[in-house]
Design a protein around this motif. Structure first.
Motif, PDB file in Angstrom:
ATOM      1  N   GLU A  70       0.845  -1.217   0.000  1.00  0.00           N
ATOM      2  CA  GLU A  70       0.000   0.000   0.000  1.00  0.00           C
ATOM      3  C   GLU A  70       0.868   1.250   0.000  1.00  0.00           C
ATOM      4  O   GLU A  70       0.570   2.224  -0.688  1.00  0.00           O
ATOM      5  N   ILE A  71       1.948   1.215   0.787  1.00  0.00           N
ATOM      6  CA  ILE A  71       2.855   2.376   0.840  1.00  0.00           C
ATOM      7  C   ILE A  71       3.570   2.534  -0.507  1.00  0.00           C
ATOM      8  O   ILE A  71       3.660   3.636  -1.051  1.00  0.00           O
ATOM      9  N   PHE A  72       4.048   1.413  -1.078  1.00  0.00           N
ATOM     10  CA  PHE A  72       4.725   1.493  -2.384  1.00  0.00           C
ATOM     11  C   PHE A  72       3.768   2.045  -3.456  1.00  0.00           C
ATOM     12  O   PHE A  72       4.176   2.824  -4.317  1.00  0.00           O
ATOM     13  N   ASP A  73       2.511   1.611  -3.403  1.00  0.00           N
ATOM     14  CA  ASP A  73       1.531   2.119  -4.383  1.00  0.00           C
ATOM     15  C   ASP A  73       1.372   3.638  -4.234  1.00  0.00           C
ATOM     16  O   ASP A  73       1.321   4.370  -5.223  1.00  0.00           O
ATOM     17  N   TYR A  74       1.310   4.069  -2.983  1.00  0.00           N
ATOM     18  CA  TYR A  74       1.200   5.507  -2.719  1.00  0.00           C
ATOM     19  C   TYR A  74       2.434   6.241  -3.282  1.00  0.00           C
ATOM     20  O   TYR A  74       2.310   7.256  -3.978  1.00  0.00           O
TER      21      TYR A  74
ATOM     22  N   ASN B 140       4.430   5.275  -5.598  1.00  0.00           N
ATOM     23  CA  ASN B 140       4.436   5.227  -7.068  1.00  0.00           C
ATOM     24  C   ASN B 140       3.560   6.343  -7.652  1.00  0.00           C
ATOM     25  O   ASN B 140       3.867   6.886  -8.710  1.00  0.00           O
ATOM     26  N   ARG B 141       2.490   6.675  -6.933  1.00  0.00           N
ATOM     27  CA  ARG B 141       1.610   7.744  -7.431  1.00  0.00           C
ATOM     28  C   ARG B 141       2.182   9.119  -7.119  1.00  0.00           C
ATOM     29  O   ARG B 141       2.197   9.997  -7.962  1.00  0.00           O
ATOM     30  N   THR B 142       2.722   9.291  -5.898  1.00  0.00           N
ATOM     31  CA  THR B 142       3.014  10.674  -5.483  1.00  0.00           C
ATOM     32  C   THR B 142       4.397  10.860  -4.866  1.00  0.00           C
ATOM     33  O   THR B 142       4.704  11.950  -4.397  1.00  0.00           O
ATOM     34  N   GLY B 143       5.228   9.804  -4.840  1.00  0.00           N
ATOM     35  CA  GLY B 143       6.555   9.923  -4.217  1.00  0.00           C
ATOM     36  C   GLY B 143       7.447  10.894  -4.984  1.00  0.00           C
ATOM     37  O   GLY B 143       7.139  11.270  -6.113  1.00  0.00           O
ATOM     38  N   GLY B 144       8.560  11.275  -4.360  1.00  0.00           N
ATOM     39  CA  GLY B 144       9.429  12.282  -4.989  1.00  0.00           C
ATOM     40  C   GLY B 144      10.904  11.935  -5.002  1.00  0.00           C
ATOM     41  O   GLY B 144      11.711  12.706  -5.499  1.00  0.00           O
ATOM     42  N   ILE B 145      11.295  10.766  -4.433  1.00  0.00           N
ATOM     43  CA  ILE B 145      12.715  10.378  -4.493  1.00  0.00           C
ATOM     44  C   ILE B 145      12.764   9.094  -5.315  1.00  0.00           C
ATOM     45  O   ILE B 145      12.181   8.077  -4.934  1.00  0.00           O
TER      46      ILE B 145
END
Ligand SMILES: C[S@@+](CC[C@H](N)C(=O)[O-])C[C@H]1O[C@@H](n2cnc3c(N)ncnc32)[C@H](O)[C@@H]1O
Length: 322
Positions: free
Chosen positions: A300-304, A306-311
């Motif tokens: 769930e965190i990886f999916d998040y 993938n959508r909005t991460g910045g590094i």
């Protein structure tokens, strides 16, 4: 079954690097204009002379070469986490392109996790290349078993010396490959650009400076962290051996793409976090059992991210040849 027609497109596409000489004869008995026979092995892989650059030397350390198609199914492997995000991005960048009649290429395909995706998307003329013949041979066997061998022209060659005609490729992938050329990165990018037809699409994935800085800080030391930034190089490790490769900031890549004749249409960053988990797991800092227990939450965190991460570990670029 391989038919004469099914191989004609392959013969027509081949052209030797250098003077770009065409190839004649009937598959698999092909020769150059000067009468020199092309080497095609028992599995139908065209093999060219490849120099021993750092990219090949690094990959020869691996027992079978890069077999990420196989590893995408290995529970908790980095390819297991990341492959769906790569595939989602590739599919979205290719949306709206009708595959029938197009010639596409997967540069540095390994054992073909994305070559197979191209098949699944409906492409039926695919040039798949790698400098390491071992994963190409695996791909040849896999394609034979799954009935798509005729759709592949497999070539062992370096990404800066692919023996096919200029302006002949409609869509090309190079996923995590060109940076292995180090000082020849620019030459390799230009070579790929020359093979692509004007208006054609290239999807190129390259490591990102910020992600490499975070990895150096966590897993190397302060000197390396500074070196990554000052030199724009970073370590990749295989069986304890470290090899240094070049990387770029997004602005630098943008300039390289424009200089090679591409417009940048889109980009998508792949989060650095799956790599951090993988390295921590291999080092025993997070146990595999604990990761397996918390897989759903982590996904769930990886999916998040993938959508909005910045590094980012890599940025996947969608380019169009002008
Ligand atoms: C990180 S793997 C990526 C493989 C594949 N694109 C994928 O994502 O599954 C890098 C691949 O590039 C290949 N490679 C390294 N140097 C190369 C070069 N100079 N020319 C072509 N391929 C190269 C390696 O053998 C390896 O298969």
């Amino acid at each position: 079954m391989t038919t004469k027609e099914s191989n004609d497109w392959k013969t027509e596409l081949l052209a030797l690097p250098g003077d770009g000489g065409t190839v004649t004869g009937m598959w698999p008995l092909l020769k150059s204009q000067d009468g020199i026979p092309l080497k095609i092995d028992d599995l139908g892989v065209v093999t060219m002379e490849v120099g021993m650059g750092n990219g090949l030397q690094f990959h020869l350390l691996m027992d079978q070469g890069v077999v990420l198609r196989e590893l995408q199914y290995k529970h908790l492997h980095l390819a297991y986490w990341e492959t769906p995000y790569y595939k989602e991005t590739i599919a979205s960048f290719l949306k709206g392109i009708a595959p029938k009649g197009l010639t596409v290429m997967d540069v540095g395909c390994g054992d073909g996790r994305f070559t197979e995706q191209l098949i699944d998307l409906g492409f039926d003329r695919i040039v798949a290349t790698d400098i390491d013949v071992r994963p190409l041979r695996e791909l040849a066997k896999h394609a034979e078993i799954h009935g798509f061998r005729d759709k592949l022209l497999l070539i062992q060659c370096s990404a800066d010396s692919i023996p096919i005609k200029q302006n002949s490729i409609d869509v090309a992938l190079s996923i995590g490959v060109l940076y292995y050329l180090i000082d020849r990165f620019e030459a390799g990018l230009q070579h790929v650009a020359n093979l692509v037809t004007p208006g054609g699409i290239v999807i190129d994935s390259e490591p990102d400076l910020e992600g490499a800085l975070l990895k150096a800080l966590l897993f190397e030391d302060l000197s390396d962290y500074i070196r990554v930034f000052q030199e724009h190089t970073f370590n990749e490790t295989c069986k304890g051996d470290k090899t240094r490769f070049r990387l770029f900031s997004p602005d630098e890549l943008h300039s390289h793409y424009r200089a090679a004749g591409f417009d940048v249409l889109d980009r998508h960053g792949l989060s650095i976090f799956p790599s951090i988990f993988r390295i921590a797991m291999v080092r025993g800092e997070i146990s595999e059992d604990r990761l397996a227990e918390k897989e759903k939450e982590i996904k769930e965190i990886f999916d998040y991210l993938n959508r909005t991460g910045g590094i980012y570990k890599h940025i996947i670029w969608k380019l169009q040849k002008r």
